[in-house]
Scaffold this active site. Structure first.
Site, PDB file in Angstrom:
ATOM      1  N   ASP A 112      41.193 -60.698 -15.286  1.00 41.97           N
ATOM      2  CA  ASP A 112      41.008 -61.990 -14.606  1.00 41.97           C
ATOM      3  C   ASP A 112      41.588 -63.113 -15.460  1.00 41.97           C
ATOM      4  OD1 ASP A 112      40.058 -63.571 -12.469  1.00 41.97           O
ATOM      5  OD2 ASP A 112      38.267 -64.103 -13.611  1.00 41.97           O
ATOM      6  N   TYR A 159      40.520 -71.605  -2.174  1.00 46.01           N
ATOM      7  CA  TYR A 159      41.970 -71.613  -2.387  1.00 46.01           C
ATOM      8  C   TYR A 159      42.710 -72.125  -1.154  1.00 46.01           C
ATOM      9  CZ  TYR A 159      41.432 -68.689  -6.586  1.00 46.01           C
ATOM     10  OH  TYR A 159      41.103 -68.206  -7.824  1.00 46.01           O
TER      11      TYR A 159
END
Length: 359
Positions: free
Chosen positions: A268, A343
């Site tokens: 990540d 997002y």
């Protein structure tokens, strides 16, 4: 205004002049023989308007003013309504399209505008700056959105919101994996979301290497992103996890040398670079190094999970997939597209595993 016919620049100017003059605005006209008119209107309070008339049939009106109250906004709307009515009177059915964009608020205490990965500007419903600090490595912001809850933004890049469990689930294998009794390595993940979700699944041990060595990210998230990280960041060690505030590359090299192996490696750290020059971009070099080192500590039947990038960045995603053929060992992969709420775009996630060879 987009017209079906060529615009008579002088006629448009004369039709719209009275509207601005009624506002007590001073007019300045610039004209070019082949490129139409640019007309500026300035009011004594500092407000101004630009009227751009293109001969091929495009008329643009841009208004800027310092109005932080509803009355000011209503005045702007009324002026634009008059402009639209006058243009329709002038051109009748020859207006192909009228498009009015919402106001962009500049210079506010709260920044509401953040770009998507593919360069589109998105306005968020931000109503509070929760946290805003500069660490030695980056700017760390946590902003509150009415829709998405608190959002972690690192150096201008939207990382994760409290609404974004879909991201965390996707980078963990979308609920298809059994983490019970497994050894898991998380690279990055400073917001604590992945760690929090995996600990619930009874692993043997989770090691999280917060590779940016930025304690301030962890401190900010454990205070302001608790819907995401729960209490796992309150202590760097728990019954089945540990958090290392170290550079992940030396840690990976050390684990590889020691022969330590993991059932799952979850990367990540960063999205796939947008750059289309992987040989020249240091981020690509870093990404390939992390991939190679991760494969060295991944069990033969283990899985490596990572984010890709926005689905629209097809060239960058294709380049990433090409890099997978250049690792020290052969690998196979699959990918999944997931909608991550904050997002406001579809995001690609990868699962990578070592190719099984026939003996």
């Amino acid at each position: 205004f987009s017209l079906n016919i060529a615009a008579d620049c002088n006629a448009v100017l004369k039709a719209l002049q009275p509207i601005f003059q009624e506002q007590g605005m001073t007019e300045t006209v610039h004209n070019w023989e082949d490129h139409g008119y640019l007309v500026t209107y300035i009011k004594k309070n500092g407000s101004f308007a630009n009227l751009r008339i293109h001969p091929h049939g495009l008329v643009l009106v841009d208004l800027q003013s310092y109005n932080d109250h509803m009355k000011g906004r209503e005045e702007v709307d009324q002026l634009l309504n008059k402009v639209e009515e006058r243009m329709k009177e002038l051109f009748h059915s020859n207006i192909k399209r009228v498009k009015r964009l919402p106001a962009i608020l500049r210079g506010g205490v709260i920044d509401r505008y953040w770009p998507t990965a593919d360069g589109r500007l998105v306005e968020y419903d931000i109503d509070e700056v929760v946290y805003d600090e500069d660490s030695p490595f980056q700017n760390i912001k946590i902003l509150h959105s009415k829709q998405f809850g608190n959002i972690l933004i690192l150096s201008g890049d939207v990382n994760l919101a409290e609404s974004d469990l879909a991201y965390t689930r996707a980078i963990m294998g979308s609920g298809k994996e059994d983490y019970t009794g497994k050894e898991v390595l998380i690279l990055g993940g400073g917001d604590g979301g992945i760690l929090y979700e995996i600990v619930k699944l009874k692993p043997k041990m989770v090691t999280m290497v917060a590779s940016n060595i930025d304690q301030m990210v962890i401190d900010g998230c454990k205070k302001h992103m608790r819907k995401t990280c729960g209490d796992v960041l309150d202590n760097l060690k728990g019954e089945c996890y540990q958090v290392l505030i170290e550079d992940c590359i030396p840690v990976l090299k050390r684990y590889a040398k020691e022969g330590r192996m993991f059932d799952y490696v979850i990367n990540d750290l960063t999205a796939v670079p947008i750059s289309t020059s992987p040989e020249e971009d240091s981020t690509w070099e870093f990404l390939r190094l992390i991939l190679d080192l991760s494969m060295k500590v991944l069990k033969q039947d283990g899985k490596y999970f990572t984010q890709g990038n926005c689905i629209n960045l097809t060239d960058a995603l294709t380049l990433y997939e090409e890099q997978l053929s250049r690792l020290y060992c052969p690998v196979e992969f699959s990918k999944e597209t997931v909608c991550v709420p904050s997002y406001m775009e579809l995001w690609v996630f990868y699962t990578i595993w070592k190719k099984q060879t026939d003996i």
